[in-house]
Design a protein around this motif. Structure first.
Motif, PDB file in Angstrom:
ATOM      1  N   PRO A  68      23.362  76.677  -0.819  1.00  0.00           N
ATOM      2  CA  PRO A  68      22.624  76.598   0.448  1.00  0.00           C
ATOM      3  C   PRO A  68      21.662  75.405   0.504  1.00  0.00           C
ATOM      4  CG  PRO A  68      22.661  78.851  -0.317  1.00  0.00           C
ATOM      5  CD  PRO A  68      23.228  77.998  -1.425  1.00  0.00           C
ATOM      6  N   ARG A  69      21.116  75.043  -0.622  1.00  0.00           N
ATOM      7  CA  ARG A  69      20.174  73.923  -0.676  1.00  0.00           C
ATOM      8  C   ARG A  69      20.851  72.618  -0.238  1.00  0.00           C
ATOM      9  NH1 ARG A  69      17.526  72.405  -6.327  1.00  0.00           N
ATOM     10  NH2 ARG A  69      16.111  74.084  -5.830  1.00  0.00           N
ATOM     11  N   TYR A  70      22.114  72.471  -0.583  1.00  0.00           N
ATOM     12  CA  TYR A  70      22.835  71.237  -0.300  1.00  0.00           C
ATOM     13  C   TYR A  70      23.849  71.394   0.837  1.00  0.00           C
ATOM     14  CZ  TYR A  70      20.753  69.929  -4.722  1.00  0.00           C
ATOM     15  OH  TYR A  70      19.853  69.671  -5.715  1.00  0.00           O
ATOM     16  N   ALA A  71      23.768  72.476   1.572  1.00  0.00           N
ATOM     17  CA  ALA A  71      24.758  72.771   2.615  1.00  0.00           C
ATOM     18  C   ALA A  71      24.840  71.656   3.652  1.00  0.00           C
ATOM     19  CB  ALA A  71      24.444  74.100   3.280  1.00  0.00           C
ATOM     20  N   GLU A  72      23.694  71.160   4.102  1.00  0.00           N
ATOM     21  CA  GLU A  72      23.705  70.114   5.124  1.00  0.00           C
ATOM     22  C   GLU A  72      24.361  68.840   4.604  1.00  0.00           C
ATOM     23  OE1 GLU A  72      20.605  67.520   7.831  1.00  0.00           O
ATOM     24  OE2 GLU A  72      19.913  69.372   6.920  1.00  0.00           O
ATOM     25  N   ALA A  73      24.005  68.457   3.393  1.00  0.00           N
ATOM     26  CA  ALA A  73      24.590  67.240   2.807  1.00  0.00           C
ATOM     27  C   ALA A  73      26.100  67.418   2.604  1.00  0.00           C
ATOM     28  CB  ALA A  73      23.924  66.908   1.476  1.00  0.00           C
ATOM     29  N   GLU A  98      28.059  69.356   4.292  1.00  0.00           N
ATOM     30  CA  GLU A  98      28.686  69.343   5.623  1.00  0.00           C
ATOM     31  C   GLU A  98      28.873  67.910   6.110  1.00  0.00           C
ATOM     32  OE1 GLU A  98      27.654  70.783  10.119  1.00  0.00           O
ATOM     33  OE2 GLU A  98      27.018  72.079   8.465  1.00  0.00           O
ATOM     34  N   ARG A  99      27.859  67.083   5.915  1.00  0.00           N
ATOM     35  CA  ARG A  99      27.968  65.661   6.326  1.00  0.00           C
ATOM     36  C   ARG A  99      29.065  64.948   5.554  1.00  0.00           C
ATOM     37  NH1 ARG A  99      21.695  63.642   6.719  1.00  0.00           N
ATOM     38  NH2 ARG A  99      21.065  65.110   8.336  1.00  0.00           N
ATOM     39  N   ARG A 143      32.598  65.479   6.857  1.00  0.00           N
ATOM     40  CA  ARG A 143      32.997  64.898   8.163  1.00  0.00           C
ATOM     41  C   ARG A 143      33.731  63.605   7.993  1.00  0.00           C
ATOM     42  NH1 ARG A 143      27.321  65.690  11.260  1.00  0.00           N
ATOM     43  NH2 ARG A 143      27.275  67.929  11.112  1.00  0.00           N
TER      44      ARG A 143
END
Length: 42
Positions: free
Chosen positions: A31-36, A38-39, A42
């Motif tokens: 969860p800590r790195y979820a955004e990274a 996800e990017r 892409r």
């Protein structure tokens, strides 16, 4: 024969412990790195 059984139990415990550790790490850190992540996807 007993030594074979002992080794089989040791091997099972080692594999199970590693699997549980990996699961905990993924649950806590992913969860800590979820955004990274996800990017990157892409």
């Amino acid at each position: 024969m007993q030594e074979v059984a002992r080794q089989a139990v040791r091997d099972y415990i080692e594999r199970t412990s590693k699997r549980e550790l990996l699961g905990r790490v993924l649950d806590e850190e992913l969860p800590r790195y979820a955004e990274a992540l996800e990017r990157l996807g892409r």
